[in-house]
Write a protein that holds these residues in place. Structure first.
Motif, short mmCIF file in Angstrom:
data_model
loop_
_atom_site.label_atom_id
_atom_site.label_comp_id
_atom_site.label_asym_id
_atom_site.label_seq_id
_atom_site.Cartn_x
_atom_site.Cartn_y
_atom_site.Cartn_z
N GLN A 52 0.82 -1.20 0.00
CA GLN A 52 0.00 0.00 0.00
C GLN A 52 0.87 1.27 0.00
O GLN A 52 0.50 2.28 -0.60
N LYS A 53 2.01 1.20 0.64
CA LYS A 53 2.93 2.34 0.64
C LYS A 53 3.40 2.65 -0.77
O LYS A 53 3.50 3.82 -1.16
N TYR A 54 3.66 1.59 -1.55
CA TYR A 54 4.18 1.77 -2.91
C TYR A 54 3.09 1.64 -3.97
O TYR A 54 3.37 1.32 -5.12
N ASN A 55 1.85 1.91 -3.55
CA ASN A 55 0.72 1.98 -4.48
C ASN A 55 0.62 0.75 -5.38
O ASN A 55 0.42 0.85 -6.59
N ASP A 97 14.29 7.57 -4.05
CA ASP A 97 14.57 9.01 -4.04
C ASP A 97 15.74 9.35 -4.95
O ASP A 97 15.70 10.35 -5.69
N LYS A 98 16.78 8.52 -4.92
CA LYS A 98 17.95 8.77 -5.77
C LYS A 98 17.58 8.66 -7.24
O LYS A 98 17.99 9.49 -8.07
N TYR A 99 16.77 7.64 -7.57
CA TYR A 99 16.36 7.47 -8.96
C TYR A 99 15.43 8.60 -9.40
O TYR A 99 15.53 9.09 -10.52
N ALA A 100 14.53 9.01 -8.51
CA ALA A 100 13.61 10.11 -8.84
C ALA A 100 14.39 11.40 -9.11
O ALA A 100 14.09 12.15 -10.06
N LEU A 101 15.42 11.66 -8.29
CA LEU A 101 16.24 12.86 -8.48
C LEU A 101 16.97 12.81 -9.81
O LEU A 101 17.04 13.79 -10.55
N GLU A 102 17.50 11.63 -10.14
CA GLU A 102 18.25 11.47 -11.39
C GLU A 102 17.37 11.68 -12.61
O GLU A 102 17.79 12.26 -13.63
N THR A 103 16.12 11.22 -12.55
CA THR A 103 15.22 11.26 -13.71
C THR A 103 14.23 12.42 -13.66
O THR A 103 13.29 12.46 -14.46
N ASN A 104 14.44 13.34 -12.71
CA ASN A 104 13.58 14.51 -12.58
C ASN A 104 12.12 14.13 -12.37
O ASN A 104 11.21 14.69 -12.99
N GLN A 105 11.91 13.16 -11.49
CA GLN A 105 10.56 12.72 -11.13
C GLN A 105 10.37 12.90 -9.63
O GLN A 105 11.33 13.10 -8.87
N THR A 106 9.11 12.76 -9.20
CA THR A 106 8.83 12.70 -7.77
C THR A 106 8.81 11.24 -7.34
O THR A 106 8.73 10.32 -8.16
N PHE A 107 8.87 11.04 -6.06
CA PHE A 107 8.78 9.69 -5.49
C PHE A 107 7.50 9.01 -5.97
O PHE A 107 7.50 7.85 -6.40
N THR A 108 6.39 9.75 -5.93
CA THR A 108 5.08 9.21 -6.31
C THR A 108 5.05 8.83 -7.78
O THR A 108 4.48 7.79 -8.16
N GLN A 109 5.67 9.63 -8.62
CA GLN A 109 5.70 9.31 -10.06
C GLN A 109 6.46 8.01 -10.32
O GLN A 109 6.05 7.20 -11.16
N ASP A 165 5.97 -0.07 -14.94
CA ASP A 165 6.90 -0.73 -15.87
C ASP A 165 8.23 0.01 -16.01
O ASP A 165 9.08 -0.39 -16.81
N ASP A 166 8.44 1.03 -15.21
CA ASP A 166 9.75 1.70 -15.17
C ASP A 166 10.55 1.04 -14.05
O ASP A 166 10.27 1.22 -12.86
N ILE A 167 11.56 0.28 -14.43
CA ILE A 167 12.38 -0.40 -13.43
C ILE A 167 13.81 0.14 -13.43
O ILE A 167 14.75 -0.55 -13.01
#
Length: 425
Positions: free
Chosen positions: A309-312, A334-346, A352-354
């Motif tokens: 539920q935390k990770y939707n 968080d590290k991947y979100a920062l690298e790809t200019n996304q938010t944690f939620t995105q 399918d984005d691994i």
């Protein structure tokens, strides 16, 4: 007439027993084409079905009784599939019976049973069982007094229902067929690549046991796919509990039992939503309740519900978090979100984005980049793949943080949320 079907050495084997007058006759065959055609002809006559341990007992409208031996173990064979698929909603499902003997009759029963065993060995001598195929044997008459004794014994029995058997038992058979026919060519992470005969025999044996009931019960109680739990247990402990507890021959020194819950969790409290009571439920983790196999599975299921539920309902991230821990997974996402200019939620909503898996690998190989005092490697960087290697089926059913049922096709990640279809990709 009773016809028994089994698979021996990769071939179908059929035994037929019937009476000709007062003579009991036995006939066997290993003629593969004749056996296949026989069952295709009688399948339309099925009227009721009953589960007998690992076998199925099917009655036909013409009075024939069909015993299908080891139906789960042999479900991958074409004939067994055909028989299972012939079971439709018009066929009555009977409840199995368990015979409980009156203990005041034990002595009489023992004596009578001894007599019957002697009679049985005389009626069907061992040498007559070692017969060639397609030959009929006629045996001596069975006298009425012996039948009377058997009736007397049955008169002292009390019969009660022990297990309710319904068509949901065939969900496993359907899942096994899905796994066999799966096309992994377009899968992001392949499914069922290690479901060989050894693994299937081990997993279906557990499902047939009380432990299997625990998996199904906990999955239903907390809204988690029981087959994901089973696959996780296969990876975590090879489905062993006692041997992976402290003192067991396979204990690794830091985790407990079938779901390998780490002892660092002892003393903490886990809270999850119980969909049977429609309320939150909390358990304090202790040394003793981790040693209880049912509670061990329950705690693991509650942890998994929290992360799911935390990770939707992102199954890949949720699986990896069970191995790495949710705090580490949060940091990697968080590290991947920062690298790809996304938010944690995105990131977690894009199933399918691994791309975040490269940080999982980095954490495994270079953990001191994240935890300075860590020694050696960290966790299992291939945990998601390892679990899905043993997943039976294609569709995973779980609940989201709103309590709605979420159906995910793990081969293509297409997801349906209770009347709302959400395509990802």
């Amino acid at each position: 007439m009773i016809v028994t079907l089994d698979v021996k050495n990769g071939k179908y084997y059929q035994k037929t027993s019937y009476y000709k007058g007062n003579n009991k006759c036995l006939q066997t065959s290993n003629n593969q084409m004749n056996i296949i055609n026989y069952y295709k002809n009688i399948s339309k006559d099925f009227i009721s079905i009953e589960k007998l341990n690992k076998d199925l007992k099917i009655r036909c409208s013409n009075g024939l009784v069909l015993i299908v031996k080891n139906y789960r173990k042999n479900i991958k064979s074409q004939l067994y599939k055909y028989i299972i698929n012939s079971i439709n909603d018009d066929i009555e499902v009977k409840k199995p019976k368990v015979r409980l003997f009156n203990y005041t009759r034990i002595l009489a029963l023992a004596l009578a049973t001894t007599t019957l065993v002697t009679i049985g060995s005389r009626l069907i001598p061992k040498e007559d069982i070692e017969y060639s195929y397609d030959i009929t044997y006629e045996e001596e008459n069975i006298s009425n007094p012996l039948i009377s004794k058997l009736s007397d014994i049955k008169a002292y029995e009390e019969v009660k229902d022990e297990v309710n058997f319904d068509k949901t038992d065939f969900i496993l058979a359907n899942r096994l067929q899905q796994s066999e026919n799966i096309d992994n060519s377009k899968a992001i992470i392949p499914l069922a690549t290690k479901l060989n005969s050894y693994a299937l025999d081990k997993m279906t044996s557990v499902l047939d046991s009380e432990v299997g009931i625990h998996f199904m019960e906990m999955g239903d109680t907390y809204g988690v796919d029981a087959y994901i739990l089973l696959a996780k247990a296969m990876i975590e402990s090879s489905l062993m509990h006692k041997d992976t507890l402290p003192g067991g021959k396979y204990h690794n020194g830091f985790a407990y039992g079938i779901m390998q819950i780490e002892k660092i969790n002892i003393g903490s409290t886990i809270t999850a939503f119980n969909y049977k009571t429609n309320s939150e439920e909390s358990i304090t983790i202790t040394d003793s309740n981790l040693k209880d196999i049912k509670t061990n599975i329950q705690i693991a299921t509650m942890i998994f519900q929290n992360n799911l539920q935390k990770y939707n309902n992102n199954m890949y991230i949720t699986l990896q978090s069970y191995n790495y821990g949710s705090n580490i997974m949060d940091m990697l996402i968080d590290k991947y979100a920062l690298e790809t200019n996304q938010t944690f939620t995105q990131v977690i909503n894009n199933y399918d984005d691994i791309g975040w898996m490269k940080y999982v690998s980095d954490m495994h190989n270079h953990p001191t980049n994240y935890i300075k005092a860590w020694k050696g490697t960290y966790g299992d960087e291939n945990y998601v793949q390892d679990v899905l290697d043993y997943y039976i089926g294609i569709q995973s059913k779980n609940r989201n943080n709103e309590g709605k049922e979420v159906y995910m096709n793990l081969s293509n990640l297409e997801t349906v949320v209770e009347n709302n279809k959400h395509m990802v990709g």
